[in-house]
Design a protein around this motif. Structure first.
Motif, PDB file in Angstrom:
ATOM      1  N   ASP A 271       0.344  70.316  -4.490  1.00 50.80           N
ATOM      2  CA  ASP A 271      -0.401  69.610  -3.450  1.00 50.80           C
ATOM      3  C   ASP A 271       0.218  69.901  -2.089  1.00 50.80           C
ATOM      4  OD1 ASP A 271      -1.904  67.947  -1.918  1.00 50.80           O
ATOM      5  OD2 ASP A 271      -1.067  66.076  -2.707  1.00 50.80           O
ATOM      6  N   PRO A 272      -0.472  70.653  -1.216  1.00 52.34           N
ATOM      7  CA  PRO A 272       0.081  70.962   0.103  1.00 52.34           C
ATOM      8  C   PRO A 272      -0.130  69.857   1.125  1.00 52.34           C
ATOM      9  CG  PRO A 272      -1.955  72.173  -0.224  1.00 52.34           C
ATOM     10  CD  PRO A 272      -1.715  71.408  -1.491  1.00 52.34           C
ATOM     11  N   GLY A 273      -0.716  68.722   0.718  1.00 51.43           N
ATOM     12  CA  GLY A 273      -0.845  67.599   1.634  1.00 51.43           C
ATOM     13  C   GLY A 273      -2.281  67.327   2.043  1.00 51.43           C
ATOM     14  N   ALA A 274      -2.449  66.200   2.708  1.00 52.66           N
ATOM     15  CA  ALA A 274      -3.780  65.753   3.112  1.00 52.66           C
ATOM     16  C   ALA A 274      -4.288  66.573   4.292  1.00 52.66           C
ATOM     17  CB  ALA A 274      -3.734  64.271   3.498  1.00 52.66           C
ATOM     18  N   PRO A 275      -5.616  66.641   4.480  1.00 50.20           N
ATOM     19  CA  PRO A 275      -6.186  67.366   5.635  1.00 50.20           C
ATOM     20  C   PRO A 275      -5.682  66.825   6.967  1.00 50.20           C
ATOM     21  CG  PRO A 275      -7.894  66.881   4.018  1.00 50.20           C
ATOM     22  CD  PRO A 275      -6.672  66.151   3.569  1.00 50.20           C
ATOM     23  N   GLN A 276      -5.484  65.512   7.046  1.00 47.07           N
ATOM     24  CA  GLN A 276      -5.006  64.929   8.301  1.00 47.07           C
ATOM     25  C   GLN A 276      -3.608  65.452   8.648  1.00 47.07           C
ATOM     26  OE1 GLN A 276      -6.191  63.320   5.705  1.00 47.07           O
ATOM     27  NE2 GLN A 276      -8.028  62.220   6.377  1.00 47.07           N
ATOM     28  N   LEU A 277      -2.763  65.631   7.630  1.00 49.69           N
ATOM     29  CA  LEU A 277      -1.423  66.161   7.866  1.00 49.69           C
ATOM     30  C   LEU A 277      -1.499  67.606   8.345  1.00 49.69           C
ATOM     31  CD1 LEU A 277       1.658  65.901   7.661  1.00 49.69           C
ATOM     32  CD2 LEU A 277       1.465  66.549   5.243  1.00 49.69           C
ATOM     33  N   ALA A 278      -2.340  68.393   7.694  1.00 56.10           N
ATOM     34  CA  ALA A 278      -2.513  69.794   8.113  1.00 56.10           C
ATOM     35  C   ALA A 278      -3.023  69.876   9.543  1.00 56.10           C
ATOM     36  CB  ALA A 278      -3.467  70.516   7.162  1.00 56.10           C
ATOM     37  N   GLN A 279      -3.938  68.966   9.905  1.00 55.98           N
ATOM     38  CA  GLN A 279      -4.473  68.971  11.265  1.00 55.98           C
ATOM     39  C   GLN A 279      -3.388  68.676  12.293  1.00 55.98           C
ATOM     40  OE1 GLN A 279      -7.534  69.961  12.326  1.00 55.98           O
ATOM     41  NE2 GLN A 279      -6.549  69.775  14.318  1.00 55.98           N
ATOM     42  N   ARG A 280      -2.447  67.826  11.953  1.00 54.36           N
ATOM     43  CA  ARG A 280      -1.335  67.538  12.873  1.00 54.36           C
ATOM     44  C   ARG A 280      -0.493  68.785  13.095  1.00 54.36           C
ATOM     45  NH1 ARG A 280       1.692  62.273  10.762  1.00 54.36           N
ATOM     46  NH2 ARG A 280       2.862  62.614  12.719  1.00 54.36           N
ATOM     47  N   PHE A 281      -0.268  69.545  12.040  1.00 56.04           N
ATOM     48  CA  PHE A 281       0.488  70.786  12.198  1.00 56.04           C
ATOM     49  C   PHE A 281      -0.321  71.822  12.986  1.00 56.04           C
ATOM     50  CE2 PHE A 281       3.198  69.257   8.670  1.00 56.04           C
ATOM     51  CZ  PHE A 281       4.433  69.538   9.237  1.00 56.04           C
ATOM     52  N   ARG A 282      -1.630  71.873  12.765  1.00 54.65           N
ATOM     53  CA  ARG A 282      -2.453  72.810  13.539  1.00 54.65           C
ATOM     54  C   ARG A 282      -2.419  72.463  15.023  1.00 54.65           C
ATOM     55  NH1 ARG A 282      -7.638  72.612   9.359  1.00 54.65           N
ATOM     56  NH2 ARG A 282      -6.465  73.353   7.538  1.00 54.65           N
ATOM     57  N   THR A 283      -2.480  71.187  15.317  1.00 53.72           N
ATOM     58  CA  THR A 283      -2.385  70.747  16.714  1.00 53.72           C
ATOM     59  C   THR A 283      -1.041  71.157  17.310  1.00 53.72           C
ATOM     60  OG1 THR A 283      -3.841  68.871  16.256  1.00 53.72           O
ATOM     61  CG2 THR A 283      -2.488  68.752  18.245  1.00 53.72           C
ATOM     62  N   TRP A 284       0.023  71.017  16.530  1.00 54.75           N
ATOM     63  CA  TRP A 284       1.345  71.434  16.998  1.00 54.75           C
ATOM     64  C   TRP A 284       1.367  72.945  17.253  1.00 54.75           C
ATOM     65  CZ3 TRP A 284       4.874  74.426  13.878  1.00 54.75           C
ATOM     66  CH2 TRP A 284       6.089  74.667  14.509  1.00 54.75           C
ATOM     67  N   CYS A 285       0.780  73.713  16.358  1.00 58.71           N
ATOM     68  CA  CYS A 285       0.755  75.171  16.527  1.00 58.71           C
ATOM     69  C   CYS A 285       0.006  75.584  17.795  1.00 58.71           C
ATOM     70  CB  CYS A 285       0.086  75.832  15.313  1.00 58.71           C
ATOM     71  SG  CYS A 285       1.047  75.750  13.789  1.00 58.71           S
ATOM     72  N   LEU A 286      -0.954  74.781  18.214  1.00 53.45           N
ATOM     73  CA  LEU A 286      -1.807  75.141  19.344  1.00 53.45           C
ATOM     74  C   LEU A 286      -1.358  74.512  20.660  1.00 53.45           C
ATOM     75  CD1 LEU A 286      -5.193  74.829  17.445  1.00 53.45           C
ATOM     76  CD2 LEU A 286      -4.227  76.932  18.356  1.00 53.45           C
ATOM     77  N   GLU A 287      -0.169  73.911  20.650  1.00 56.25           N
ATOM     78  CA  GLU A 287       0.340  73.356  21.899  1.00 56.25           C
ATOM     79  C   GLU A 287       0.614  74.489  22.880  1.00 56.25           C
ATOM     80  OE1 GLU A 287       3.738  71.007  21.008  1.00 56.25           O
ATOM     81  OE2 GLU A 287       2.587  69.343  20.146  1.00 56.25           O
ATOM     82  N   ARG A 288       0.090  74.335  24.114  1.00 64.21           N
ATOM     83  CA  ARG A 288       0.242  75.378  25.120  1.00 64.21           C
ATOM     84  C   ARG A 288       1.623  75.303  25.767  1.00 64.21           C
ATOM     85  NH1 ARG A 288      -5.027  77.240  27.418  1.00 64.21           N
ATOM     86  NH2 ARG A 288      -6.696  76.296  26.194  1.00 64.21           N
ATOM     87  N   GLY A 289       2.012  76.408  26.401  1.00 60.04           N
ATOM     88  CA  GLY A 289       3.273  76.445  27.122  1.00 60.04           C
ATOM     89  C   GLY A 289       3.205  75.664  28.415  1.00 60.04           C
ATOM     90  N   GLU A 290       4.272  75.741  29.179  1.00 55.15           N
ATOM     91  CA  GLU A 290       4.346  74.968  30.410  1.00 55.15           C
ATOM     92  C   GLU A 290       3.252  75.355  31.392  1.00 55.15           C
ATOM     93  OE1 GLU A 290       8.220  75.358  32.004  1.00 55.15           O
ATOM     94  OE2 GLU A 290       9.225  74.340  30.337  1.00 55.15           O
TER      95      GLU A 290
END
Length: 793
Positions: free
Chosen positions: A262-281
């Protein structure tokens, strides 16, 4: 012998780094190497040689940890105790930090072996703290590395840590702990430099594995028949086939026939996707996505992970532009056009999976992105992957590929031409026969976009697309709104060319479909496109009179419902062409006259002008009568008579089949075609004025009178204005800039009094005459500027 032990462990580390599979066999055949490794960690020899032996032993464990059989022997031989004791019983000085970091990475890989091992490790040590320590050490080592050997060591540790996090990130329970540690996530992102990811295949592979596992949820399961792309060879530029991974995966992380971890719930994956898409300064690219794209030079397995990761990151429509701004489009284009490298069925499946994932992610970006933001070469390179999706067996990929192609082809005529040369028309046409209505609609929309291309118009004009016309006509009567919009839109574009309009008019399905859409549809977008197409049919040269009469007689089409009859009547009004056929004939006749005339065409430049013929203005009444004003430079009396005779002869010929009731000449020597007030005007033929009908009133207008060019739209406009104004019987209406009195007279029947103010005296006199013509007595017309008129009022 401390020196012999140190040299033996160094040799084993080199063998594992260069020939991992062969080295793993040696470890499985004999207990001696493993025993030496564990002893070097548990009971190090005092002095520098002992510390070097520990470092080599930790390196050996890190390089061999991915092999499941070797891992199992470690666990059975007490390896967990040895590593945990080595971490807890030694003071951490600068010489031990690198060793400890490697040991933490080994523990992380072992923790993914199965749940019992993971529970034991997590219970006996603060594992998140240890991981953070290891990442910090690796980051410091990478920043301090100066020599080639130091860089190699730093990259090897970096790859090991990324691998350890990747295998743990398969499990949702670990991801829950990781997402809560923002500092650890930040350190992981900064751990590898972009050049490390691009130059070292192992670092790039494990980084891509980590990102992929973090972004996956239990709803994004990947079932692989022969292997798992999360774990691969630790070194070497040519990573082995996917089936080699299967045996090397931790037992619990390995996909089984009955399901997956089990790789986790969709909501958890979405939090990581949001982190991956954080822009630079600077707010531009997402740094992690940019790093992921740098890994594209790696193995096929790395490419597959990147493609699938970018597809997951594109799942949220609002985030797709961030992926594009971070280099995602260029990377996906490269992955979408991968060449077939392997003859092995397993690797072929992996290659095809990477291409499809990349194409789908690219399509999702192109759906929401303005194609003009892409470089021209990127636009061209994106066409073929989208066309490939149209032929995919999965309907969702067909649908997304078609939507992306539709948006992409709006960029330029050259792009549409390239797509047509690549078979876009036939591929889109094939989608019309899909059982999925959304796919049909997408195919129609793409074809609608392609009809703007000259090649398509020529195909229709030559009669080579009769079947397509019938299809468009049939979809005009579809019950699905978007299909109707696409079909009527395609016919509206095509009917703008006279040669194609004739073909459409001769197609029974098209004509009937357009008439039904114009008269029966309650969808404004459908009605607008259908009416536009019918307007083009009516004004096109070569369309027979029977079709023209059918369009205007639309109100009598097979219907008995009163509301629909009223709508038919309004549609017949709307079908008035913006540029009437009679005007086009007149202009063509005048053009021939000018070409044959002894008087030259007016030309101008800085400080000079020459010639006579300048411009023509034409008005057409609702009774299709024409008033014409031809503007020329000033002429002598004899010249005026000669030019007037030429104009009258050209515009009143019987074969023109137009009704010219009034002709004027205007003489203008100014640089601008806008003549000054009071410029000479000469009436040379017919009536002095043209009579127009508007909302039940009659208006006499001259060549200089202000009057709306589109009388049908004018009527709709005035009706809506009076509806909003709602004048009462006891109020006065002030008509500022009244012209010939159209608005004021239309309002006069609904109010007590109308006061019109107009700067041009001739227009005021015309307004008075129009009031008298319509027997309207509650009006007053004042010549002068609006402010003066207001004071007078």
């Amino acid at each position: 012998d401390a020196s012999l032990l140190r040299n033996g462990l160094a040799g084993l580390a080199c063998l594992l780094a260069s020939r991992a599979k062969d080295a793993a066999l040696i470890l499985q055949m004999s207990a001696v190497p493993l025993s030496a490794v564990l002893n070097a960690l548990a009971r190090p020899v005092p002095g520098p040689e002992g510390r070097e032996s520990q470092g080599h032993a930790a390196e050996c464990l890190l390089l061999a940890a991915s092999d499941s059989r070797t891992r199992q022997r470690w666990i059975e031989g007490g390896g967990i105790d040895v590593i945990l004791n080595a971490l807890s019983n030694t003071e951490r000085g600068i010489r031990r930090e690198l060793v400890d970091a490697k040991l933490v990475a080994v523990l992380a890989i072992m923790a993914a072996h199965n749940k019992d091992v993971r529970d034991e490790i997590f219970d006996r040590v603060d594992f998140m703290m240890e991981l953070r320590f290891a990442v910090d050490v690796a980051g410091e080592r990478a920043r301090a590395a100066q020599t080639h050997e130091q860089q190699r060591q730093a990259r090897r540790l970096c790859a090991g840590l990324y691998e350890s996090f990747a295998v743990l990130a398969i499990h949702g329970e670990f991801k829950e702990r990781l997402i809560a540690s923002k500092k650890t996530l930040g350190a992981l992102q900064a751990l590898a430099k972009e050049e490390d990811l691009g130059e070292d295949p192992a670092v790039g592979f494990h980084f891509a594995s980590l990102v992929h596992n973090l972004c996956r949820s239990r709803e994004d399961r990947v079932r692989i028949k022969t292997g798992n792309p999360m774990i691969d060879e630790l070194s070497g530029e040519d990573f082995k086939a996917l089936e080699e991974f299967y045996e090397r995966m931790p037992a619990e992380a390995r996909p089984t026939r009955s399901g997956e971890v089990d790789p986790g719930a969709p909501q958890l994956a979405q939090r990581f996707r949001t982190w991956c898409l954080e822009r630079g300064e600077a707010g531009g690219a997402a740094l992690l996505v940019a790093k992921l794209c740098r890994c594209v030079s790696g193995s096929m397995q790395t490419k597959a992970l990147i493609a699938d990761s970018l597809k997951l990151l594109c799942s949220d429509q609002q985030e797709r532009k961030i992926v594009a701004a971070s280099g995602g489009v260029r990377t996906l284009l490269a992955l979408s056009n991968l060449d077939q490298e392997s003859r092995d069925p397993g690797r072929k499946d992996a290659e095809e999976g990477a291409r499809n994932a990349a194409r789908q992610a690219l399509a999702q970006i192109l759906i929401v992105m303005n194609p003009q933001l892409l470089q021209y070469q990127e636009q061209l390179d994106a066409v073929r992957p989208m066309l490939a999706l149209l032929e995919h067996r999965h309907e969702l990929l067909q649908f997304e590929g078609c939507l992306a192609l539709t948006n992409l082809l709006s960029a330029s005529e050259e792009l549409r031409s390239f797509a047509l040369q690549s078979g876009a028309w036939s591929k889109c046409k094939d989608l019309l026969f899909s059982e999925n209505e959304e796919v049909q609609r997408a195919g129609l929309e793409a074809m609608c976009n392609l009809t703007m291309a000259e090649e398509v118009a020529e195909r229709f004009a030559l009669g080579k697309a009769e079947n397509e016309l019938k299809i468009f006509g049939a979809f005009c009567a579809s019950e699905i709104e978007r299909q109707q919009i696409a079909a009527t839109g395609a016919l509206a574009i095509l009917s703008g060319l006279d040669e194609v309009a004739v073909r459409i008019a001769d197609c029974e399905q098209c004509l009937e479909g357009l008439l039904r859409a114009a008269l029966e549809s309650d969808i404004p977008a459908v009605e607008l496109r259908a009416v536009s197409a019918l307007v083009s049919l009516r004004r096109a040269e070569g369309v027979n009179q029977e079709v023209r009469r059918a369009i205007f007689a639309a109100s009598s089409l097979r219907t008995r419902r009163a509301p629909l009859r009223r709508k038919c009547s309004r549609a017949a009004e709307l079908l008035q062409p913006l540029v009437p056929v009679a005007m086009k004939k007149l202009c063509k006749a005048l053009r021939d006259c000018v070409r044959a005339s002894a008087f030259s065409i007016f030309e101008r430049g800085k400080g000079w002008q020459q010639g006579y013929w300048r411009m023509v203005m034409v008005r057409q009444s609702t009774a299709e009568e024409l008033l014409v004003m031809v503007q020329t430079a000033k002429l002598e009396d004899a010249q005026r008579e000669a030019l007037a005779a030429e104009v009258i002869a050209a515009l009143t010929k019987a074969e023109l089949q137009i009704n010219v009731v009034s002709i004027y000449l205007q003489f203008n020597d100014e640089i601008s075609d806008a003549a000054r007030p009071g410029a000479p005007l000469m009436h040379i033929h017919g009536d002095a004025q043209l009579r127009m009908q508007l909302l039940g009133l009659s208006f006499n207008i001259g060549p200089l009178s202000f009057y709306q060019a589109n009388s049908t739209t004018c009527a709709l406009l005035y009706e809506r204005a009076l509806e909003w104004l709602k004048p009462q019987n006891d109020v006065a209406v002030l008509d500022v800039c009244c012209g010939v009195g159209t608005i004021g007279l239309c309002a006069s029947r609904r109010c007590r009094r109308v006061i019109g103010i107009e700067l041009i005296p001739e227009a005021v006199e015309a307004a008075k005459a129009n009031a008298e013509l319509n027997k309207v007595e509650n009006t007053e017309w004042i010549a002068g500027a609006p402010l003066v008129g207001w004071r007078c009022g």
